[in-house]
Motif scaffolding. Structure first.
Motif, short mmCIF file in Angstrom:
data_model
loop_
_atom_site.label_atom_id
_atom_site.label_comp_id
_atom_site.label_asym_id
_atom_site.label_seq_id
_atom_site.Cartn_x
_atom_site.Cartn_y
_atom_site.Cartn_z
N LEU A 190 0.87 -1.33 0.04
CA LEU A 190 -0.37 -0.17 0.02
C LEU A 190 0.81 1.26 0.01
O LEU A 190 0.46 2.29 -0.54
N ARG A 191 1.91 1.22 0.72
CA ARG A 191 2.90 2.29 0.87
C ARG A 191 3.45 2.52 -0.57
O ARG A 191 3.34 3.69 -1.16
N ALA A 192 3.87 1.59 -1.42
CA ALA A 192 4.34 1.82 -2.59
C ALA A 192 3.24 2.21 -3.72
O ALA A 192 3.49 3.07 -4.59
N ALA A 193 2.07 1.99 -3.50
CA ALA A 193 0.86 2.17 -4.35
C ALA A 193 0.38 3.66 -4.05
O ALA A 193 0.06 4.31 -5.11
N PHE A 194 0.43 3.97 -2.78
CA PHE A 194 0.12 5.43 -2.42
C PHE A 194 1.20 6.19 -1.91
O PHE A 194 1.05 6.42 -0.70
N PRO A 195 2.11 6.46 -2.74
CA PRO A 195 3.29 7.41 -1.85
C PRO A 195 2.77 8.60 -1.29
O PRO A 195 1.93 9.43 -2.24
N GLY A 196 3.06 8.98 -0.20
CA GLY A 196 2.82 10.43 0.32
C GLY A 196 1.64 10.10 1.16
O GLY A 196 1.27 11.08 1.86
N LYS A 197 0.76 9.06 1.14
CA LYS A 197 -0.57 8.78 1.90
C LYS A 197 0.04 8.17 3.25
O LYS A 197 0.74 7.13 3.15
N HIS A 198 -0.42 8.57 4.12
CA HIS A 198 -0.38 8.14 5.63
C HIS A 198 -1.43 6.62 5.54
O HIS A 198 -2.46 6.80 5.26
N ILE A 199 -0.75 5.46 5.94
CA ILE A 199 -1.24 4.15 5.78
C ILE A 199 -1.47 3.83 7.24
O ILE A 199 -0.54 3.81 8.35
N VAL A 200 -2.70 3.25 7.65
CA VAL A 200 -3.19 2.99 8.96
C VAL A 200 -3.71 1.64 8.75
O VAL A 200 -4.53 1.54 8.17
N VAL A 201 -3.17 0.63 9.47
CA VAL A 201 -3.82 -0.66 9.56
C VAL A 201 -4.90 -0.59 10.45
O VAL A 201 -5.00 -0.72 11.54
N ALA A 202 -6.30 -0.42 9.81
CA ALA A 202 -7.38 0.01 10.85
C ALA A 202 -7.88 -1.23 11.35
O ALA A 202 -8.99 -1.19 12.22
N GLU A 203 -7.73 -2.30 10.41
CA GLU A 203 -8.18 -3.51 11.36
C GLU A 203 -7.18 -4.71 11.16
O GLU A 203 -6.93 -4.94 9.98
N PHE A 204 -6.79 -5.33 12.32
CA PHE A 204 -5.90 -6.42 12.27
C PHE A 204 -6.34 -7.29 13.33
O PHE A 204 -6.45 -6.61 14.48
N GLY A 205 -6.53 -8.51 13.17
CA GLY A 205 -6.86 -9.36 14.27
C GLY A 205 -7.03 -10.98 13.80
O GLY A 205 -6.44 -11.25 12.53
N TRP A 206 -7.33 -11.79 14.67
CA TRP A 206 -7.26 -13.30 14.51
C TRP A 206 -8.31 -13.91 15.58
O TRP A 206 -8.20 -13.36 16.51
N PRO A 207 -9.17 -14.76 15.01
CA PRO A 207 -10.27 -15.08 15.99
C PRO A 207 -9.60 -16.21 16.76
O PRO A 207 -8.74 -16.96 16.46
N SER A 208 -10.48 -16.44 18.02
CA SER A 208 -10.03 -17.42 18.87
C SER A 208 -10.88 -18.73 18.92
O SER A 208 -10.38 -19.46 19.57
N GLY A 209 -11.69 -18.73 17.86
CA GLY A 209 -12.60 -19.83 17.81
C GLY A 209 -13.12 -19.76 16.41
O GLY A 209 -13.13 -18.86 15.85
N GLY A 210 -14.15 -20.99 16.25
CA GLY A 210 -14.79 -20.91 14.77
C GLY A 210 -13.87 -21.90 13.81
O GLY A 210 -13.09 -22.51 14.26
N TYR A 211 -14.38 -21.77 12.57
CA TYR A 211 -13.77 -22.76 11.58
C TYR A 211 -12.61 -22.15 10.96
O TYR A 211 -12.46 -21.16 11.12
N ASN A 212 -11.68 -23.10 10.36
CA ASN A 212 -10.64 -22.64 9.78
C ASN A 212 -11.21 -22.25 8.28
O ASN A 212 -12.31 -22.48 7.84
N MET A 213 -10.39 -21.15 7.81
CA MET A 213 -10.53 -20.73 6.55
C MET A 213 -9.33 -21.02 5.77
O MET A 213 -8.30 -20.21 5.68
#
Length: 911
Positions: A221-244
């Protein structure tokens, strides 16, 4: 004293086996425990998604959050995060900035954008007002994955963002997955920074690559949008449920990935927001995994430590419960008769395995949120699978006894000595006279007959006339048979054979076979001490009575039973399969039950002491398996029984597959009648049955009728569950309620194949055919048991025998089995076709459906196999059944006939 010595020798052996099984069980848990090291989280997190809904709240159903509720949840997250991100500015969430300000927490304020333009206007208005009013509002996120959901186009969203930016005092953006930003550069042109959702789980990335994948995407994303500030607005991992695909959720994986990401983001100077603060039980739209993304569970408890070694939650409690339940179940090994060490170890090991499964299954709700559908499935699955697990334990016990045990002790050998098989010395002649007994008691042979082919019955009478025994009579009772063609030849033959043979014809008789046997008793010689039962199609060996009747010189013996056998097994490949199926019960189940003096009495090749018969109340017509009913009643009065594997007589197999099914339906229905009639008597003190005998009979009923009925019920339940799994994405973990079905099936296969190999010793093709034939009866037995629950009586359905392969092919007997089996296969195919995310639980569930389809398909296969054989015989000069020249065609549905209600391989090979 010998019993005491045996117990003293046995207890240490069993105790050592139980302890070793528990130790192995504990070691498996220890070796399999997940312990993971990950970077500690030093200080507070940069930001957390803040959707403060508890387990009973749902924003999609109009939940309005109060200040008090919001303040409670703000107190929970305040020690752990510098900032929070919200997703809406209505429904009470417009109060968040004010409350967050009290705790010194920054807010990235969200505004929900949807097709509802009225709400959109209110969301944007509220968000702008909050940004102007509270200085802790650091940015606005207008819309969340709105373009991804297709609710707005990229151009429409860009126009909304442009207008909001013109009015906002703080930076403005929208939240979209990272690929949407690359696909819609017009979005980037209208925001102050890029808020990218980078969720490796949804892309099927394995856990070990999840963090690095996120870093790589960030750099892209940094390479695609130089000069734009990039925020990882969602990162996570589930503790239960099925595999993907390759991504496996889990509490340890969640902890490891989040801690690793936070450390890597700090090192790279990445601004981030973790999704999310709390588990969201309402997120069923994301399938089984939607509820498990929180740092805190729905009860607001931190799900993992932010520093130190990461361990599986609740592991100690689950392991403790597994070992406790497994060890308690292992105590049944102490009830084994003279076990070897490895026999006791196998039983104890199986008990520990069931303990582990039960602990994991029962603990499932402790770490998972069960919505209504999954809760129903979980409860129903437990109700069905717990009995199946316990029945599997009994089958493993039988495997252990036969494969690893000391062998049968009470079984009569082929060369029988009455003196050798009495528990105490056999009285001499004078002592027998004092007891009213003789060394060769008079035997009265009773043969009930209803519309039986005369030539077949005459062969039976001829074999009786050749018996090498001096003291017997034969009473033939033909009932409800008005056609002289069935009666006159038999009457004349009895007259020709002499005075020992008594012929009785009763034209209007009630009570079916039991009624005929009561009539036979009325015509029995007063001096007869033993009643012998024969079906009309049985040809007996000359030494039958010579070998077995002297056993009654022991005054405690009430019953002596020889196996059923058939002389027309070579009539066709189909009949060879049927013959092999019957053999399993008599060579395996009856031998094991005999060790507990708990055999199943069947109404042919059976000798019964007349006194025991009368004491038990005689023949009863309140069940359609009167022979098994009477045998149990005799044992309830304290009489003992003996069993031999030697075949002293051979009858005829059912003519066709429909007759085979009709016969087994009658046995199962009669077995249910007997269980319902006798089970209240099984309480201690009500009868002379020992605890071991009561256990054998109850397990026998459950093993045979219960297992088959539960199997059909589980198949129907899973059929109903197919659309939920296929289209709603809700599937229970395979370790809980799907994989056990496969394990139980494999146990049944091992049970059947191994015990047939060890005891029956048939050619492989016959044993395989016997397994298919046994499996094919599942729906027949389940249907009979279900009828037994609602109907007190059914008419007798006679089993057609002796047609010699000349019977015409009738209607297809497996119609409903074909329908159900096809639905199960189609359900499996549907699950596989719709499983685009390669969810492992769904594949396992699809496999379970195939396993559950096999008995139904086996029924179809047997019916087609029989039809092919019958058509082949009809098109050739097919020989009649061996030694039978049936001159009278028999009816398809008539009333009489009874044979034992046989339980599983322990009672019928229908594993």
């Amino acid at each position: 004293m010998s019993i005491v010595r045996t117990i003293r020798r046995t207890v240490p052996v069993v105790a050592a086996a139980v302890v070793l099984a528990a130790a192995v069980h504990a070691a498996i848990w220890l070796v399999g425990e997940q312990k993971v090291s990950a970077p500690d989280v030093n200080g507070k997190l940069e930001s957390l998604s803040f959707a403060p809904y508890n387990a009973s709240e749902n924003p999609e159903k109009g939940t309005i959050l109060s200040k008090a509720r919001l303040r409670e949840d703000m107190e929970v997250v305040a020690p752990y995060t510098k900032a929070i991100r919200t997703y809406a500015a209505t429904g009470g969430l417009e109060q968040v900035p004010e409350i967050a300000n009290e705790y010194g927490i920054k807010v990235t304020q969200g505004a929900w954008i949807s097709p509802d333009e009225t709400r959109n206007a209110l969301e944007i208005k509220n968000a702008l007002d909050l940004a102007r009013r509270y200085n802790n509002v650091q940015a606005l996120v207008i819309g969340n994955e709105t373009v991804l959901r297709g609710e707005k186009t990229g151009k429409e969203m860009a126009e909304i963002l442009r207008k909001v930016r013109a009015e906002s005092p703080v930076p403005v953006t929208t939240g979209e997955i990272w690929s949407t930003w690359l696909e819609h550069p017009e979005l980037a042109a209208n925001v102050d920074f890029i808020a990218a959702h980078i969720l490796s789980y949804w892309e099927g990335v394995p856990r070990e690559k999840a963090v690095q994948t996120a870093i790589d995407v960030y750099e892209k994303l940094r390479a695609a949008f130089p000069g734009k500030h990039i925020v990882v607005a969602e990162f996570g991992w589930p503790s239960g449920g099925y595999n993907m695909k390759g991504a496996d959720p889990g509490p340890v994986a969640q902890a490891e990935i989040l801690r690793d990401f936070v450390a890597r983001a700090r090192d790279h100077g990445i601004d981030y927001n973790i999704i999310e603060a709390f588990d969201q039980v309402w997120k069923t739209n994301e399938g089984s995994v939607g509820a498990y993304w929180g740092l805190f569970d729905a009860d607001r408890k931190l799900k993992f430590d932010l520093a130190g070694v990461i361990r599986e939650p609740n592991k100690e409690r689950i392991v403790g419960a597994a070992l406790l339940v497994g060890t308690l179940l292992s105590l049944f090994a102490f009830a084994l008769r003279h076990p070897t060490f490895w026999q006791a170890f196998l039983v104890a090991g199986a008990a520990q395995g069931i303990g582990a499964w039960l602990a994991v299954t029962i603990a499932h709700p402790l770490s998972h949120y069960l919505v209504v559908g999954s809760a129903i499935m979980w409860v129903a699955g437990l109700i069905l699978l717990v009995p199946l697990a316990l029945l599997s334990l009994s089958r493993i016990e039988e495997i252990a006894a036969i494969a690893l045990g000391r062998g049968p002790v009470r079984l009569l050998p082929d060369k029988i000595s009455a003196r050798a098989f009495s528990a105490s010395p056999v009285p001499d002649a004078s002592s027998l006279a004092e007891l009213g007994l003789t060394a060769q008691p008079m035997v009265s042979i009773h043969i009930p007959a209803y519309r039986e082919p005369p030539e077949m019955l005459k062969q039976t009478l001829d074999s009786i006339a050749k018996l090498d025994y001096p003291n017997f009579e034969c009473v033939v009772v033909i009932n409800n048979t008005p056609d002289p063609a069935f009666v006159t030849p038999v009457e004349e033959h009895c007259r020709a054979l002499g005075s020992r043979f008594k012929f009785v014809n009763v034209e209007k008789l009630t009570g079916f076979k039991a009624g005929a046997l009561r009539v036979a008793l009325e015509h029995t010689a007063p001096q007869a001490e033993v009643i012998a039962l024969l079906d009309a199609d049985y040809v007996v060996e000359p030494d039958w009575l010579k070998d077995l009747a002297p056993l009654f010189s022991d005054p405690r013996v009430g019953i002596v039973q020889a196996p059923q056998d058939h002389r027309d097994g070579e009539r066709s490949p189909f009949h060879a399969v049927l013959n092999a199926e019957y053999a399993g019960f008599f060579d395996i189940g009856m031998v094991e039950r005999n060790e507990a003096n708990a055999i199943v009495v069947h109404g042919t090749m059976c000798l019964i002491r007349r006194l025991a018969l009368e004491e038990a109340g005689g023949w009863s017509s309140d069940t359609i398996t009167e022979d098994t009913d009477l045998g149990l009643s005799i044992m309830e009065h304290g009489w003992s029984a003996h069993y031999t594997r030697r075949r002293y007589g051979q009858g005829m197999l059912p003519d066709d597959y429909r007759s085979f099914m009709v016969q087994r339906h009658r046995w199962a229905y009669g077995g249910f009648q007997i269980a319902r009639k006798h089970w209240l008597r099984f309480r201690p003190g009500r009868t002379a049955l020992t605890a071991t005998q009561r256990t054998q009979f109850m397990l026998g009923w459950l093993n045979w009728m219960g297992a088959e009925t539960l199997g059909v019920a589980a198949a129907f339940l899973n059929l109903l569950w197919v659309p939920v799994v296929a289209f709603a994405g809700i599937a229970l973990p395979d370790s809980v309620l799907t994989l056990p079905v496969v394990v139980v099936f494999l146990i049944n296969i091992i049970h059947f194949s191994l015990l047939y190999r060890l005891r029956v010793r048939l050619p492989f093709r016959h044993a395989l055919g016997a397994g298919v034939a046994a499996m094919s009866l599942q729906f027949t037995i389940a249907r009979a048991v279900t009828l037994g629950m609602f109907k007190d009586s059914l008419p007798f359905l006679r089993t057609d025998k002796g047609a010699g392969g000349k019977k015409p092919v009738g209607a297809f007997p497996a119609k409903w089995e074909a329908v159900i089996g096809s639905l199960l296969v189609l359900g499996s195919a549907l699950l596989i076709a719709t499983n685009k995310d390669q969810v492992r639980e769904i594949y396992v569930f699809a496999a379970v459906l195939i396993v559950q389809a096999l008995p139904f398909l086996a029924t179809v296969g047997m019916a087609l196999f029989e039809r092919r054989v019958m058509v082949s015989l009809a098109g050739s000069a097919a020989p009649a059944a061996p030694e039978v020249a049936a001159t009278v065609e028999m009816p398809v549905t008539v009333q009489t006939g009874s044979t034992p209600a046989l339980p599983s391989i322990t009672a019928s090979p229908s594993a």
